[in-house]
Each structure stands twice: as C-alpha cells, then as structure tokens.
Write a protein that holds these residues in place. Sequence first.
Motif, PDB file in Angstrom:
ATOM      1  N   UNK A   1       4.982 -10.366  -4.651  1.00 51.01           N
ATOM      2  CA  UNK A   1       4.329  -9.016  -4.459  1.00 51.01           C
ATOM      3  C   UNK A   1       4.379  -8.883  -2.948  1.00 51.01           C
ATOM      4  N   UNK A   2       4.540  -9.691  -1.923  1.00 51.37           N
ATOM      5  CA  UNK A   2       4.813  -9.684  -0.545  1.00 51.37           C
ATOM      6  C   UNK A   2       6.184  -9.198  -0.393  1.00 51.37           C
ATOM      7  N   UNK A   3       7.016  -9.175  -1.179  1.00 48.75           N
ATOM      8  CA  UNK A   3       8.277  -8.726  -1.070  1.00 48.75           C
ATOM      9  C   UNK A   3       8.581  -7.253  -1.343  1.00 48.75           C
ATOM     10  N   UNK A   4       7.421  -6.463  -1.648  1.00 44.34           N
ATOM     11  CA  UNK A   4       7.407  -5.104  -1.960  1.00 44.34           C
ATOM     12  C   UNK A   4       7.468  -4.112  -0.690  1.00 44.34           C
ATOM     13  N   UNK A   5       8.052  -2.816  -0.981  1.00 38.76           N
ATOM     14  CA  UNK A   5       8.094  -2.194   0.413  1.00 38.76           C
ATOM     15  C   UNK A   5       6.939  -1.369   0.395  1.00 38.76           C
ATOM     16  N   UNK A   6       5.525  -1.911   0.354  1.00 33.73           N
ATOM     17  CA  UNK A   6       4.447  -1.080   0.136  1.00 33.73           C
ATOM     18  C   UNK A   6       3.423  -1.477   1.324  1.00 33.73           C
ATOM     19  N   UNK A   7       3.837  -2.174   2.401  1.00 36.98           N
ATOM     20  CA  UNK A   7       3.199  -2.538   3.606  1.00 36.98           C
ATOM     21  C   UNK A   7       1.887  -3.411   3.149  1.00 36.98           C
ATOM     22  N   UNK A   8       2.492  -4.133   2.239  1.00 38.65           N
ATOM     23  CA  UNK A   8       1.442  -5.279   1.520  1.00 38.65           C
ATOM     24  C   UNK A   8       0.345  -4.563   0.593  1.00 38.65           C
TER      25      UNK A   8
END
Length: 683
Positions: free
Chosen positions: A72-79
């Motif tokens: 989840x922390x690897x997403x490009x969604x600012x967390x």
Amino acid sequence: MEHSENTRVKIPALVHLTRLGYKYLSLKETKQYIYKNTNIFRNIFCESINQINNKSFSIEETDKIIAELEIQLGNDDLGKTFYNTLINGFNGIKLINFEDIDNNNFNVVTELTYKNGEDEFRPDIIPLINGIPLSFIEVKKPNNREGILAERNRINERFSNPKFKKFVNLTQLLVFSNNNEYDERSIVPIQGAFYGTSSYSNIFFNYFREEDASIRNNVKPINENEEEKILIDTNYVTLKGTPEYDTNLDVNTPTNRIITSLFAKGRFLKILKYGIAYVEKLDENGIIQIQKHIIRYPQLFATLAIEKKLNQGMNKGIIWHTQGSGKTALTYFNVKYITDYFAKQGKIAKFYFIVDRIDLLDQASKEFTARGLKVEKVNSKEEFIKNIQTIGEVGTTGKSTITVINIQKFSKESIVKQSDYNVEVQRIYFLDEAYRSYKHNGSFLANLMASDRKAIMIALTGTPLIGNEYSSKDVFGDYIHKYYYNRSIADGYTLKLIREGIETSYRSYLDKTLKEIEAIKGMVKEEDIYSHHKYVSALVEYIVNDFSDTKTRLNDNSIGSMIVCESAKQARAIFEELNNYENITSALILCDEDDKETRGIEQNDFKEGKIDILVVFNMLLTGFDAPRLKKIYLGRIIKAHNLLQTLTRVIKIIDMDMLLTLQTLGRNSTKQIKHILKNCKVN
C-alpha cells in the motif's frame, strides 16, 4: 561542554516525550526488529496487534500484515490507501485503538535511518504508535537562520525524492522547530515550532498556538530511569544537572510546547483520525493531483469547542473565523468528528451545508467532493421535503454524506413530521456566511428554524453582524469559537493588506476628465458619467499600466487582479476598453448574466492563470478564493461585511479615490476598513 542542537533541543525533547508517556527505545537494542522497507518495529507491532484485537498472532503472521502495508505504501497516492487502513483497520484487524488510548504502545527513538539504496536520511526524533513511525520531529539550534532555511529545503528535497515515497506515504505528522518563539514580523516562517503533513512537493508548515491549558495535565514528572536511558544511549550523561539542560527541559520551551500540543496521546490520536484530509485538485494541465492537508489549529480548537458545547446541551452557536481560514475544511473535519460523537450515543448524524447563493452552492459542493464526501444537492423544494424526512447514513460507497442546499429551498412544508422524529437521527446544519439571508424576521430563516426543532445549527461567519438592528448572536446564539483576522495574518493563512492610493498625476487627470464629462449637456446620471468612454479610457489606461508595473515590481508575471465596478454599465464599458490591450486578457462577470456555466469556466480560467483581470459587478466579492489574485481595484463603495470579505481576497488594495463622485471613495473606504478591522480585533 559545547552546546548544540542535540543538547539544547533534541535531548530535552526526547525526555519531554517520556513525560507524555512515551517509552524510549535504543536502536542498539532493537535494530534487529526493524522492517527495513517501512521502519515498522516488528516486535512492538506484533505485541500491539495482539493486545488491541485480543489475538495471539505470531511475529511471522504479523510480518505478513506489514508486507501488505508495504505494498500500500508503494502507491502513488500520497499514502491515502495506507491512511484508510490505519484508520479503519486491515481485514478487520485494528492497527490503532482510537477508543482506548492506553491500549496502544507509544514509543520514541532517535536517529532512525530512512534508507533506500544509497539514499538515506535520519530524522532527529521519531514518535511511534504501535511500532509504526507515523511522524518525526526535526530540530535545529536557536538563532541559526541559514541553518533553518537549509533544513527546510532538505525536508522538501527528501519528500520529493521518489526513493523515499514509502516513507513519505507513511508519515502523517511532522514537526520542525528551532526552539525559538515565532517571529511575528517575518512573512516566511523560519523561526519557531511548526507542523505539517507529507507532500511530494512543498510542505506547508503551520503555526500552532495552544488554546487548551488542560493539555498540560498530560505532562508528568520526569521518569529518571527513562531519562538516564536516553542520556546513556546518546552519550550525553554529563549533560544532566547543567543549567543549560535544566532550562531546556522546561515544559514551556517552544519545542516542548508543540510536542505536548501535538503528541499528547489523546491529541495525537484525534489529529490522526479526524485531522487529515486528502484533497483532489486539478493542476494547470487539468490532471487530478492529490494533496494532503492537516487540520489547522483554529479548526482543531473549533472542533473541540463544538464538542464541549454539545456536551453542555447546546443546539446552536457561531463559529467566527476570519475569511480565508478554511470554513469548508472545518465543516469537513466536523462531519467526521460529529458522526462519531453521535454514533457513541446510538444516533445517526445527518449533515447539511446551507448557503444563500447558487455559486457558493457549486463551490462548496466541489470542495466537499474533492475531500471525499458524498454530496447531495437539492434542486427543488419538493426534493428537500423528501430529503429531510429520510434518515441520513453512510452510503454504499463508504463515504460520509453531506447535503448542500440553498436556504431558499426551505419551505413551510419542509418539516420533520412528528411521527418521523427519531431519537436515532440528529440533523446538523452548518450555515455558511451566516449574516446575509438569515435575517431574524425573514421567511427563509423561519422555515429553516421550523424544519427540525431538534437540529443543531452551527453558523459560520467571518463577519458577524454587530450593533445593527439585530446581531448574529440574537439569531444563532453565543460564539462557539473565534479566530480573528490579525491572528490569521500572523499565522500565514491571510496575507497582509496594503492600501495604495492612486498616483497624484492620474488623480488629477481623472478629476479633469470627470469635470469635462459632467460639463456635457444632458449628462446627469452618475452611472452614465462613470461609464462614459472618455472616463473609462483614462481609467483603464491607469489600471493596465499599474498592473504591469506591479508584476515588474514583484517579479511575478503570474499574478491576477480584479476591478470591482460601480455599475453593470461601467463594467461592460471597462471590459470593452480592456479588449483594446493585446497583452491583457480579461473576463466580465456580472450578477445579471444568466450563463452560469460560462461564468464558472471564466472563474476557473482565472484561477489557472489564463485570465489577467476579472471585471466584476456584484459578483465574487465573497466566497471566491484564487491565490493568484493579488490586487484589487475598488471602483465602488462596498459596505458592511462585504468590504472585509472583498479585501481578504487579495494582499494589495488599490483604492481609486476618483472612481466615485466628489472623491468620496477614498475617505469612505478608509473609514469602513478601519471600522470593520476594529470590529475584527485588528490593530
């Protein structure tokens, strides 16, 4: 001993955190438990998960949860995905117990390495909740201006580095302090203790001014065993007992104050759960970008004040927050907070945001949608009758719902029927800009009050009515919370207004032009005088030259301006004259124009920098927020609350003394400004 940021700030801050109940961890003793890609402490995480959920997972089993969190922390969604898991749990497993504070583990470490390949950094202080490093604190020694600026730049560089994305997405709260008091004279926040949240670009650092003295009750006496452990582990045993150290241990140092305000256990959990917002914004290319916002301190204390009033049985009151302080965001945070407040009482909270203009309805709807709320619009009185007689609840999407409605949609028929009164439902009305159409003797307000006698009414205003035929307090009750214009300036949310007089040469020129026009036989209407081609031509020439000079002086070609006109006729004449200047783009926005879609496009084009000057009459004086609007040309007398609302759209005011007859605008504007700012506690 040579004093440094470690001795003056870091070590005392570490000790202070133990006074708040955080247990110090030595990396020398725990480094084998650190999950390197996330810096989660595996042993504490496992212990906490079992403790909170009454489970008996092995550390290998909780490692699988950490591995899922890493994805989840690897997403490009600012967390955003990780944050939702943090708040709502992972497959039914709570990561934090927000209901029972003491059923969590609070720890603190120092100099934990955040590393990806050859790139790394080590924050000074890292508080942990249940083994998860959700925040960090960077400190600098006092009175080190260049070092402070360099450190702020380093923080932004780190967070913009794609290699640190997982750590950026993990971080919810960060603090920066040089242990000085705030420098109220400085525009750039470089001295003091500030807080913010993560960003892939530039982090916005907020001031924090504590308003609840009882927070100090969370500070306990120093645990000497914890203190000794810190001093031994950091090789500063000889520091103990020195005057410098004892002074910096004081609970009232700037660093220790903000640590208490933000990291006292209960406060930290409230900020995590209710004080974070992910906001979708369109960039200049029309691409949706995610921003992460953290609750501002006046919004936090307004929220806590609402809770206090609710506990006292209050059903109405006023939030007096100056323009630009984020009242829409305040409402969003309270939708989350008040929902849980009433859920604990077995009630379903149903929220309404009430406006008195269509453009404000559209703007508020967009702001709430951007923050993830499900927005219901009411398009007719019949729709509202149906709406108010239904139970509000979270939809199938999992999003909380807010109904945005124009006050004119309230009718005598839009009333909760006696049979529909249900102790399980609590309606909350947020009334935006509660002073215009909410007159005590008006039918709109009467219908609003009658719609649900048990509803809670929270009036939001930056300019309450005082000393008129009636005051806002007569209608909406006492103030719940106040946040004044001068404090907003000091906190960097509102830029200081500067009034500029029109240049003497142009004042004389315009005066001469006016007299020539007035001498024209039959020219008697004031509207005709100020929309006359000869006057408008001279006026626009001045504005275009002044606007160009301002961009040069400020070295900023991105700024925009607004011309507030005396009449629709004058506005049209000015707009036509501006079309003669090839290097200026402009748009005309009038209250009597029906093309709302075009009007909305023009507003967005201005916000995106495609339009230089907006020419307006009776529009955009309130509820219009465009950061690039840096200059306004007042071409009419603006009275009462509308003046302050207009002024707070910009940082520069051009007071055009000659735009009205008898040169009255200069004198009247000055008197109005002084009067309104005085009422708003501005010096």
